[in-house]
Structures are given as structure tokens and as C-alpha cells.
Design a protein around this motif. Structure first.
Motif, PDB file in Angstrom:
ATOM      1  N   ASN A   1       2.601  14.713  -8.040  1.00  0.00           N
ATOM      2  CA  ASN A   1       3.646  15.734  -8.066  1.00  0.00           C
ATOM      3  C   ASN A   1       4.023  16.108  -9.491  1.00  0.00           C
ATOM      4  N   SER A   2       4.099  15.083 -10.358  1.00  0.00           N
ATOM      5  CA  SER A   2       4.422  15.334 -11.765  1.00  0.00           C
ATOM      6  C   SER A   2       3.349  16.197 -12.422  1.00  0.00           C
ATOM      7  N   LYS A   3       2.081  15.857 -12.159  1.00  0.00           N
ATOM      8  CA  LYS A   3       0.985  16.652 -12.722  1.00  0.00           C
ATOM      9  C   LYS A   3       0.992  18.073 -12.154  1.00  0.00           C
ATOM     10  N   LEU A   4       1.340  18.180 -10.863  1.00  0.00           N
ATOM     11  CA  LEU A   4       1.392  19.498 -10.237  1.00  0.00           C
ATOM     12  C   LEU A   4       2.486  20.361 -10.858  1.00  0.00           C
ATOM     13  N   GLU A   5       3.646  19.742 -11.123  1.00  0.00           N
ATOM     14  CA  GLU A   5       4.728  20.481 -11.762  1.00  0.00           C
ATOM     15  C   GLU A   5       4.326  20.927 -13.163  1.00  0.00           C
ATOM     16  N   GLN A   6       3.638  20.049 -13.903  1.00  0.00           N
ATOM     17  CA  GLN A   6       3.173  20.419 -15.234  1.00  0.00           C
ATOM     18  C   GLN A   6       2.159  21.557 -15.152  1.00  0.00           C
ATOM     19  N   SER A   7       1.264  21.476 -14.175  1.00  0.00           N
ATOM     20  CA  SER A   7       0.260  22.532 -14.013  1.00  0.00           C
ATOM     21  C   SER A   7       0.928  23.858 -13.661  1.00  0.00           C
TER      22      SER A   7
ATOM     23  N   TRP B   1      17.037  36.924  -2.717  1.00  0.00           N
ATOM     24  CA  TRP B   1      18.293  36.261  -2.343  1.00  0.00           C
ATOM     25  C   TRP B   1      18.387  34.924  -3.068  1.00  0.00           C
ATOM     26  N   LEU B   2      19.538  34.664  -3.697  1.00  0.00           N
ATOM     27  CA  LEU B   2      19.761  33.404  -4.396  1.00  0.00           C
ATOM     28  C   LEU B   2      21.137  32.844  -4.027  1.00  0.00           C
ATOM     29  N   PRO B   3      21.225  31.521  -3.783  1.00  0.00           N
ATOM     30  CA  PRO B   3      22.540  30.926  -3.541  1.00  0.00           C
ATOM     31  C   PRO B   3      23.374  30.966  -4.815  1.00  0.00           C
ATOM     32  N   VAL B   4      24.611  31.427  -4.708  1.00  0.00           N
ATOM     33  CA  VAL B   4      25.469  31.575  -5.887  1.00  0.00           C
ATOM     34  C   VAL B   4      25.649  30.242  -6.602  1.00  0.00           C
ATOM     35  N   ALA B   5      25.774  29.161  -5.850  1.00  0.00           N
ATOM     36  CA  ALA B   5      26.003  27.841  -6.442  1.00  0.00           C
ATOM     37  C   ALA B   5      24.717  27.187  -6.929  1.00  0.00           C
ATOM     38  N   GLY B   6      23.574  27.831  -6.742  1.00  0.00           N
ATOM     39  CA  GLY B   6      22.304  27.237  -7.138  1.00  0.00           C
ATOM     40  C   GLY B   6      21.753  26.355  -6.031  1.00  0.00           C
ATOM     41  N   PRO B   7      20.548  25.825  -6.216  1.00  0.00           N
ATOM     42  CA  PRO B   7      19.965  24.940  -5.202  1.00  0.00           C
ATOM     43  C   PRO B   7      20.767  23.658  -5.074  1.00  0.00           C
ATOM     44  N   GLU B   8      20.685  23.032  -3.899  1.00  0.00           N
ATOM     45  CA  GLU B   8      21.429  21.781  -3.688  1.00  0.00           C
ATOM     46  C   GLU B   8      20.984  20.712  -4.670  1.00  0.00           C
ATOM     47  N   THR B   9      19.681  20.634  -4.929  1.00  0.00           N
ATOM     48  CA  THR B   9      19.138  19.692  -5.905  1.00  0.00           C
ATOM     49  C   THR B   9      18.230  20.465  -6.851  1.00  0.00           C
ATOM     50  N   PRO B  10      18.750  20.897  -8.024  1.00  0.00           N
ATOM     51  CA  PRO B  10      17.929  21.676  -8.955  1.00  0.00           C
ATOM     52  C   PRO B  10      16.711  20.885  -9.405  1.00  0.00           C
ATOM     53  N   PRO B  11      15.535  21.528  -9.504  1.00  0.00           N
ATOM     54  CA  PRO B  11      14.355  20.846 -10.022  1.00  0.00           C
ATOM     55  C   PRO B  11      14.584  20.316 -11.417  1.00  0.00           C
ATOM     56  N   ALA B  12      13.903  19.203 -11.757  1.00  0.00           N
ATOM     57  CA  ALA B  12      14.070  18.620 -13.087  1.00  0.00           C
ATOM     58  C   ALA B  12      13.529  19.581 -14.131  1.00  0.00           C
TER      59      ALA B  12
ATOM     60  N   GLU C   1       0.831  -1.211   0.000  1.00  0.00           N
ATOM     61  CA  GLU C   1       0.000   0.000   0.000  1.00  0.00           C
ATOM     62  C   GLU C   1       0.859   1.253   0.000  1.00  0.00           C
ATOM     63  N   PHE C   2       1.959   1.219   0.754  1.00  0.00           N
ATOM     64  CA  PHE C   2       2.858   2.368   0.791  1.00  0.00           C
ATOM     65  C   PHE C   2       3.486   2.606  -0.577  1.00  0.00           C
ATOM     66  N   ALA C   3       3.933   1.510  -1.224  1.00  0.00           N
ATOM     67  CA  ALA C   3       4.532   1.648  -2.555  1.00  0.00           C
ATOM     68  C   ALA C   3       3.525   2.220  -3.549  1.00  0.00           C
ATOM     69  N   GLN C   4       2.277   1.764  -3.451  1.00  0.00           N
ATOM     70  CA  GLN C   4       1.238   2.268  -4.356  1.00  0.00           C
ATOM     71  C   GLN C   4       0.956   3.747  -4.068  1.00  0.00           C
ATOM     72  N   SER C   5       0.881   4.083  -2.779  1.00  0.00           N
ATOM     73  CA  SER C   5       0.639   5.482  -2.418  1.00  0.00           C
ATOM     74  C   SER C   5       1.783   6.364  -2.866  1.00  0.00           C
ATOM     75  N   ASN C   6       3.006   5.849  -2.751  1.00  0.00           N
ATOM     76  CA  ASN C   6       4.175   6.607  -3.177  1.00  0.00           C
ATOM     77  C   ASN C   6       4.141   6.855  -4.683  1.00  0.00           C
ATOM     78  N   ALA C   7       3.779   5.816  -5.453  1.00  0.00           N
ATOM     79  CA  ALA C   7       3.680   5.970  -6.902  1.00  0.00           C
ATOM     80  C   ALA C   7       2.604   6.987  -7.272  1.00  0.00           C
ATOM     81  N   GLU C   8       1.461   6.919  -6.564  1.00  0.00           N
ATOM     82  CA  GLU C   8       0.390   7.889  -6.826  1.00  0.00           C
ATOM     83  C   GLU C   8       0.839   9.305  -6.478  1.00  0.00           C
ATOM     84  N   LEU C   9       1.597   9.444  -5.380  1.00  0.00           N
ATOM     85  CA  LEU C   9       2.088  10.756  -4.979  1.00  0.00           C
ATOM     86  C   LEU C   9       3.051  11.319  -6.023  1.00  0.00           C
ATOM     87  N   GLN C  10       3.931  10.458  -6.557  1.00  0.00           N
ATOM     88  CA  GLN C  10       4.850  10.907  -7.601  1.00  0.00           C
ATOM     89  C   GLN C  10       4.090  11.364  -8.832  1.00  0.00           C
ATOM     90  N   LEU C  11       3.025  10.643  -9.181  1.00  0.00           N
ATOM     91  CA  LEU C  11       2.213  11.034 -10.335  1.00  0.00           C
ATOM     92  C   LEU C  11       1.546  12.384 -10.087  1.00  0.00           C
TER      93      LEU C  11
END
Length: 363
Positions: free
Chosen positions: A90-96, A352-363, A78-88
Motif C-alpha cells: 500500500n505504501s509503494k502504491l501510494e508513492q507510485s 461533491w466534497l464534504p465541507v469538513a473533509g474526509p473522516e480520515t484524511p490520507p497521510a 502468517e496473517f501478521a506477515q501478510s498484513n505487514a506485506e500488504l502495508q508495504l
């Protein structure tokens, strides 16, 4: 495991008896009562008890372990399924959000279109006028050249007088100076058009996936050129740029942040005012600020300015998304926006922006 004594024999006396197996009444974690035969071994001031559950209880416990493992396996699925749904999601949210950014960008371009067209039409207008004048000058030069060719093989006073008359008619001295001036003006005008178009292209790259080492001062200048028609009749623009290192960022998105701040500053000013653009670096952080002498904000308004769809502008004058999207874009860069404001004194937004950029840049 709970040990239950009948209370008739004190524990110390019970432990001190001769070494022999003893019987204990116990209740396991599953609630099943058991009589357990134990051996006691003294260890210093303490005692160790050794014993085994009977086969029934062992089987019961094994069954409980299997049930728990099965339940854990179900929960894992159930956790794996919920995680997959959450990733989906998040992906739709980023597209929106990307679509929302694009919509806001297009709305901004629509808002700026008339001003940008005016900024382009001005140089194009005088270049066109200069070309008309240059056409007349070229015709006069050709007329003069034709005259020289016509009298080239002739000698005498009459010929000299005829050439002099042609020179005076053409006014060769004026043409010589004015042609150079017109060509210079035309070149400057075309350079202005080229710069405006280049700045529009830079600004329109909001949906580009490229992260780069960028000059924030140049980004602000580029954005300022795009919105200049909205500012030049409202405010004097003062520039106090500091020397900045290259900052790793998505420059198209940062330019949109600058645009929102510049337009807000202009709209906050009633009549004539001043907008001050500053930049600097502190440690591993670079900052750019936009300060205006406009109406300022109350503390109650300041608390809500980054909320989606919140606006103090009249209906039809704003979507209420500009600052919200700017906040999200800066946050994705690992940065922040500081705001200071006083009613009647103006407002300052500092990015304010970090000169080196974010630690993990968004895809």
C-alpha cells in the motif's frame, strides 16, 4: 457428542429404570468410540446425563487442542506477515500514485506552457514598450527643467519667449497626462504577470502534504487563470458561483481536478461554445460543476471515462489519466464526481466534497 443406542430398549424405558449408573456407547468429535458411564437426573420433563471420558480420550483431546493452538499460532504469524506485506505494498502504491500525479501535473504544465508564456509575454511586451516611452518623456522633462534653470535669473520678453518655445516643444500637457496613463498600464500589466505566476505556484503544490480550509471558488478562479489561454479562443466562460463555506481539502489536488475538467470541456467543444462554472452547498456538502456545450458522450463512453488510460482523443492528444486521477483524488477527499451528458448537447461534471473533509484524511 453422538449417543448410540442398540435399539433393544426404548429410550423412555431406559431412562425410567431405577437410578443407577448406565453405560452409553458414544463417538467423540475426533471419531474415537468410547463407552461412557453416566448418571441420569430428571429435570422436569427432561433428563440430564453426567459422565466423564476416560483418561485416554482426555489425553487425545488435549493433544488435539495443542495441535489446534499450534496451528492457530502459525496462522496468526502468517496473517501478521501478510498484513505487514500488504502495508508495504500500500505504501509503494501510494508513492507510485503520487509520482503519477506529479507526472500528470508536469504533462499538464507542458501542455499549458505555450499559452501561459503568451499570457505573460503580452503584459511584459507593453510594459517594456511603456518603459521606452517613459524614458523619452523623462528626457524631455529633464530638458525642460534645464531650460528653466538656464533662464531662472534672466528677465525680459526674450526669456519668456524662449521658455514658451521649450514648453511647446516638450508638449508638457500631453506628457502630464500620458505619463500617468503609462504608469497605470504598466502597473496593471505587472499585476497580471504576478497573478499568473502566483496561480502557477498554487497549481504546482500538488505534492504538498498540507490540508487546509480552502475557498473552492478561489481555487477554480486560480486554475481558470492558468488554463485561460486554452479556453479563451474556444468558449465563453460564464460564472455562477454560489457562496461556499471553507472546505477542508488538499487544494493543490482539487485545483488539478478543476484543471482536468476545464481542459476536457474546452477540448469537447468544436468551434465556439460556452463553459459554465457553478458552485453551491447542500447540507454538509459543497459542490463545483463544469458544464460545456460540446459534443457530449454516449452511455457506453460514460461508463468508461474514469478508467485509467481510457480516452476518446486522437493518439498523442491525451494520456487517458486525467479523469481517472481526478476521480481518485476526489474519492480520497471522501467525495464523488457526478456526470450527466447527452450526445450533441454537452456534458456536466459535478464535484461533491464534504465541507469538513474526509473522516480520515490520507497521510
Amino acid at each position: 457428542m453422538l449417543l448410540n443406542f442398540n435399539g433393544e430398549v426404548a429410550l423412555s424405558e431406559w431412562l425410567a429404570e431405577e437410578e443407577r449408573p448406565r453405560l452409553l456407547n458414544v463417538r467423540t468429535a475426533s471419531g474415537v468410540p468410547q463407552t461412557l458411564e453416566v448418571m441420569i437426573e430428571p429435570v422436569g420433563n427432561d433428563y440430564l446425563l453426567f459422565g466423564e471420558l476416560n483418561a485416554v480420550e482426555q489425553e487425545h483431546l488435549s493433544r488435539e487442542v495443542l495441535e489446534l493452538n499450534h496451528e492457530l499460532s502459525n496462522l496468526t504469524r502468517e496473517f501478521a506477515q501478510s498484513n505487514a506485506e500488504l502495508q508495504l505494498v500500500n505504501s509503494k502504491l501510494e508513492q507510485s500514485q503520487l509520482q503519477l500525479l506529479q507526472s500528470e501535473k508536469m504533462a499538464a504544465i507542458g501542455q499549458l506552457a505555450a499559452g501561459v508564456a503568451h499570457e505573460i509575454n503580452n503584459p511584459i511586451g507593453f510594459v517594456n514598450s511603456n518603459l521606452g516611452a517613459l524614458k523619452g518623456y523623462v528626457e524631455e522633462f529633464i530638458f525642460l527643467i534645464d531650460a528653466y534653470e538656464r533662464y531662472a535669473d534672466a528677465n525680459g520678453t526674450a526669456t519668456d519667449q524662449a521658455l514658451q518655445a521649450v514648453r511647446e516643444k516638450v508638449d508638457i500637457a500631453f506628457l502630464r497626462d500620458d505619463v500617468v496613463a503609462l504608469l497605470g498600464e504598466s502597473r496593471d500589466g505587472l499585476e497580471r504577470v504576478r497573478k499568473i505566476v502566483q496561480d502557477l505556484r498554487d497549481f504546482s503544490r500538488i505534492d504538498s502534504p498540507d490540508w487546509q480550509e480552502a475557498d473552492l471558488n478561489a481555487g477554480m478562479e486560480s486554475t481558470l487563470n492558468v488554463v485561460w489561454a486554452e479556453l479563451k479562443y474556444k468558449a465563453e466562460v460564464v460564472k455562477r458561483y454560489g457562496e461556499l463555506p471553507p472546505v477542508r481539502c488538499h487544494l493543490g489536488q482539487i485545483n488539478q481536478v478543476f484543471m482536468n475538467l476545464l481542459l476536457n470541456a474546452a477540448q469537447a467543444i468544436e468551434g465556439q461554445g460556452k463553459i459554465t462554472l457553478s458552485s453551491g452547498v447542500e447540507g454538509l456538502w459543497a459542490w463545483v460543476s463544469v458544464e460545456d456545450t460540446g459534443n457530449g458522450m454516449t452511455p457506453a463512453v460514460m461508463k468508461r471515462i474514469f478508467e485509467p488510460f481510457f480516452t476518446t482523443k486522437p493518439v498523442g492528444k491525451g494520456t487517458g489519466l486525467g479523469l481517472s486521477l481526478a476521480y481518485d483524488m476526489v474519492k480520497k477527499h471522501g467525495g464523488r464526481i457526478d456526470v450527466t451528458s447527452e450526445p450533441g448537447q454537452g456534458t456536466c461534471f459535478q464535484v461533491w466534497l464534504p465541507v469538513a473533509g474526509p473522516e480520515t484524511p490520507p497521510a
